[in-house]
Write an enzyme that holds these catalytic residues in place. Structure first.
Site, PDB file in Angstrom:
ATOM      1  N   LYS A 313       0.841  -1.156  -0.059  1.00  0.00           N
ATOM      2  CA  LYS A 313      -0.074   0.116  -0.071  1.00  0.00           C
ATOM      3  C   LYS A 313       0.668   1.301   0.119  1.00  0.00           C
ATOM      4  O   LYS A 313       0.784   2.104   1.047  1.00  0.00           O
ATOM      5  CB  LYS A 313      -0.960   0.012   1.114  1.00  0.00           C
ATOM      6  N   ASP A 316       2.933   7.448  -0.636  1.00  0.00           N
ATOM      7  CA  ASP A 316       3.914   8.525  -0.646  1.00  0.00           C
ATOM      8  C   ASP A 316       3.969   9.412  -1.802  1.00  0.00           C
ATOM      9  O   ASP A 316       3.358   9.071  -2.766  1.00  0.00           O
ATOM     10  CB  ASP A 316       5.147   8.284   0.263  1.00  0.00           C
TER      11      ASP A 316
HETATM   12  N1  5IU Z   1      -6.932  -6.102   3.595  1.00  0.00           N
HETATM   13  C1  5IU Z   1      -8.127  -6.487   3.894  1.00  0.00           C
HETATM   14  N2  5IU Z   1      -9.048  -5.215   3.653  1.00  0.00           N
HETATM   15  C2  5IU Z   1      -8.682  -4.323   2.840  1.00  0.00           C
HETATM   16  C3  5IU Z   1      -7.280  -4.430   2.211  1.00  0.00           C
HETATM   17  C4  5IU Z   1      -6.699  -5.206   2.509  1.00  0.00           C
HETATM   18  O1  5IU Z   1      -8.422  -7.164   4.745  1.00  0.00           O
HETATM   19  O2  5IU Z   1      -9.520  -3.393   2.440  1.00  0.00           O
HETATM   20  I1  5IU Z   1      -7.165  -2.623   0.737  1.00  0.00           I
HETATM   21  C5  5IU Z   1      -5.716  -7.305   3.726  1.00  0.00           C
HETATM   22  C6  5IU Z   1      -5.632  -7.334   5.083  1.00  0.00           C
HETATM   23  C7  5IU Z   1      -4.872  -8.985   5.112  1.00  0.00           C
HETATM   24  C8  5IU Z   1      -6.213  -9.632   4.174  1.00  0.00           C
HETATM   25  O3  5IU Z   1      -3.826  -9.076   4.693  1.00  0.00           O
HETATM   26  O4  5IU Z   1      -6.116  -8.484   3.195  1.00  0.00           O
HETATM   27  C9  5IU Z   1      -7.347 -10.049   4.791  1.00  0.00           C
HETATM   28  O5  5IU Z   1      -6.946 -10.998   5.834  1.00  0.00           O
HETATM   29  P1  5IU Z   1      -8.265 -11.868   6.558  1.00  0.00           P
HETATM   30  O6  5IU Z   1      -8.861 -12.739   5.273  1.00  0.00           O
HETATM   31  O7  5IU Z   1      -7.277 -12.789   7.283  1.00  0.00           O
HETATM   32  O8  5IU Z   1      -8.917 -10.911   7.046  1.00  0.00           O
END
Ligand code: 5IU
Length: 482
Positions: A313, A316
């Site tokens: 993500k 900057d």
């Molecule tokens: N992730 C999210 N939501 C978002 C974004 C990224 O959950 O909006 I942008 C990432 C965080 C984690 C994965 O690395 O996706 C989801 O993991 P779980 O399925 O364990 O919640």
């Protein structure tokens, strides 16, 4: 026409700044080392006259009853030809008038008249075809287009396939040959442009509603299209590769491996590799990341045919993200095919990231929406993401989203917050099922973390998620074609 006239004209165009070398983004989003801006000639009437003469001579026959210049640069050229050759013109508006007759085509014409198209440059042929389409709709016959420069990006073939024969005065390779012969460019610049042409020969016309209707195909809406059919219209090689992987492995599952040890990450990648299209990492969580771990990840991605997707993500200014992407402990650009980025900084984020890419095949996914409760991504922000992506299709392959933020079939929507059981994790994460993600939230790829990584049997959990998500995708495509 003598070769000499053409050569002199090219040298003249170069002198007045029509041909530029550097780094340019074309209308289609393609990055290019060369830009050809024929608009400039309106300030040089004698050059414009030569260009008009050369274009006129490139026509294949002499019995046209009308001529139409494509706005904008085709217009003054067509006007010159029209006056000189006594051939009447029509003019196609870019937008229909909002008052009066609301017509799209100005001038006098009769149904069935044969109209020659005049254009300055073709890339994919898309804008030229929009003009052709309008003229056909009002009953004109349009078979031939004369253009000054064919950039050799597939426009000639694309238009040929749509029944429009293109007659270019010059191709980009010929232009470069003339400039090299007269020592106006270095051998290096010449080779760079030729390599650029060679690797971008086949761009496609993004079929808008009207173009599609002429061929009898429906509007290409992302949700209705199979991954396979979308391969043909994405212009990003990694998007194509991902669509290819999803099609051949029958999986639209991305594993989110939020783990703290390299051993665990590599073990997940090896066990679950056969069932996923993407491995999403947060390597900054690892206690023991090394270049060797990156190499092993790359080897596993090859072995099991999935792409590496670092969810860093970036957000900057360009200069900082360029350093973050290429340097630090993780040297992400060296091993991750894809990364996530925020659109917040504006186009600088893309400029910064792409400046670190070199000749690697890399892409990014813009965070358009988030799965967490109370996320601040507004409609305005989503719109901003869409236009940033549309202007940078050479690097952006899609969005992280929670709804159908884009219908453009070139972009992939990746949806996190997916789990079969449980509504959240107590820290703001909100879950939906894989079916709901694909069918209700319009996801192309589902991103699943703890639903799999915390399961007792990892492999069977991954298979279950894969099957739910892929069958939902197949249902979605089948529903649209029935
Ligand atoms: N992730 C999210 N939501 C978002 C974004 C990224 O959950 O909006 I942008 C990432 C965080 C984690 C994965 O690395 O996706 C989801 O993991 P779980 O399925 O364990 O919640």
């Amino acid at each position: 026409m003598s070769e000499n006239v053409l050569e002199q004209c090219v040298l003249e165009l170069f002198k007045i700044g029509v041909v530029k070398f550097g780094s340019f983004t074309l209308k289609s989003g393609m990055q290019s080392p060369v830009y050809f801006d024929l608009r400039m000639i309106i300030s040089y009437p004698s050059v414009m006259e030569t260009v008009a003469d050369l274009i006129w001579k490139a026509r294949p026959r002499s019995d046209y009853q009308l001529m139409c210049g494509v706005a904008y640069t085709g217009l003054p050229i067509a006007t010159l030809i029209s006056a000189k050759q006594n051939l009447p013109m029509v003019l196609r508006r870019k937008e229909a008038k909002g008052y009066g007759t609301k017509k799209m085509v100005e001038g006098n014409y009769k149904e069935g008249q044969n109209c020659l198209i005049v254009e300055d440059v073709i890339v994919s042929g898309g804008s030229l075809y929009e003009t052709v389409e309008t003229l056909i709709e009002i009953g004109l016959e349009v078979h031939d287009a004369v253009v000054f420069l064919d950039r050799e990006h597939g426009g000639y073939n694309n238009l040929g396939a749509l029944g429009v024969n293109v007659f270019p005065v010059l191709t980009m390779a010929e232009l470069m040959r003339i400039l090299l012969k007269h020592k106006q460019v270095s051998q290096d610049t010449h080779n760079t442009v030729l390599a650029h042409i060679a690797s971008n020969r086949n761009t496609s016309i993004i079929k808008k509603e009207k173009s599609a209707s002429r061929q009898g195909v429906g509007v290409m809406d992302r949700k209705n299209c199979s991954f396979e059919s979308r391969m043909e219209i994405t212009n990003h090689p990694l998007a194509r590769r991902l669509l290819q992987i999803m099609t051949s492995k029958r999986t639209n599952l991305c594993l989110a491996a939020d783990v703290t040890s390299a051993h665990q990450l590599l073990s997940f990648a090896n066990q679950l590799g056969p069932h996923i299209c993407l491995l999403k990492t947060h390597v900054d969580l690892l206690d023991d990341f090394t270049a060797d771990v990156a190499q092993q990840l790359s080897d596993l991605s090859e072995k099991h045919n999935f792409l590496l997707f670092e969810d860093r993500k970036y957000g900057d200014i360009g200069s900082t993200v360029a350093q973050q992407y290429s340097g630090g402990a993780h040297r992400v650009v060296e091993w991750a095919h894809l990364v996530t980025a925020h659109a917040l900084p504006g186009p600088g984020i893309i400029k910064g990231l792409t400046s670190a890419v070199g000749d690697r095949e890399r892409g990014c996914v813009l965070v358009s929406q988030m799965s967490s409760e109370g996320a601040l991504t507004s409609q305005e922000y989503i719109k901003g993401c869409n236009s940033l992506a549309a202007n940078h299709t050479h690097f952006v392959i899609g969005f992280v989203s929670q709804s159908s933020v884009s219908d453009d079939p070139r972009f992939l929507l990746l949806t996190p917050g997916v789990k079969l059981a449980g509504a959240g994790d107590g820290l703001g994460q909100q879950y939906v099922s894989p079916r709901a993600a694909v069918l209700e939230r319009s996801a192309d790829v589902v991103i699943v973390g703890r639903g799999i990584t915390e399961a007792e049997d990892l492999v069977s959990a991954a298979i279950t998620y894969k099957e739910h998500a892929f069958s939902a995708y197949e249902e979605r495509v089948a529903a649209s074609s029935s």
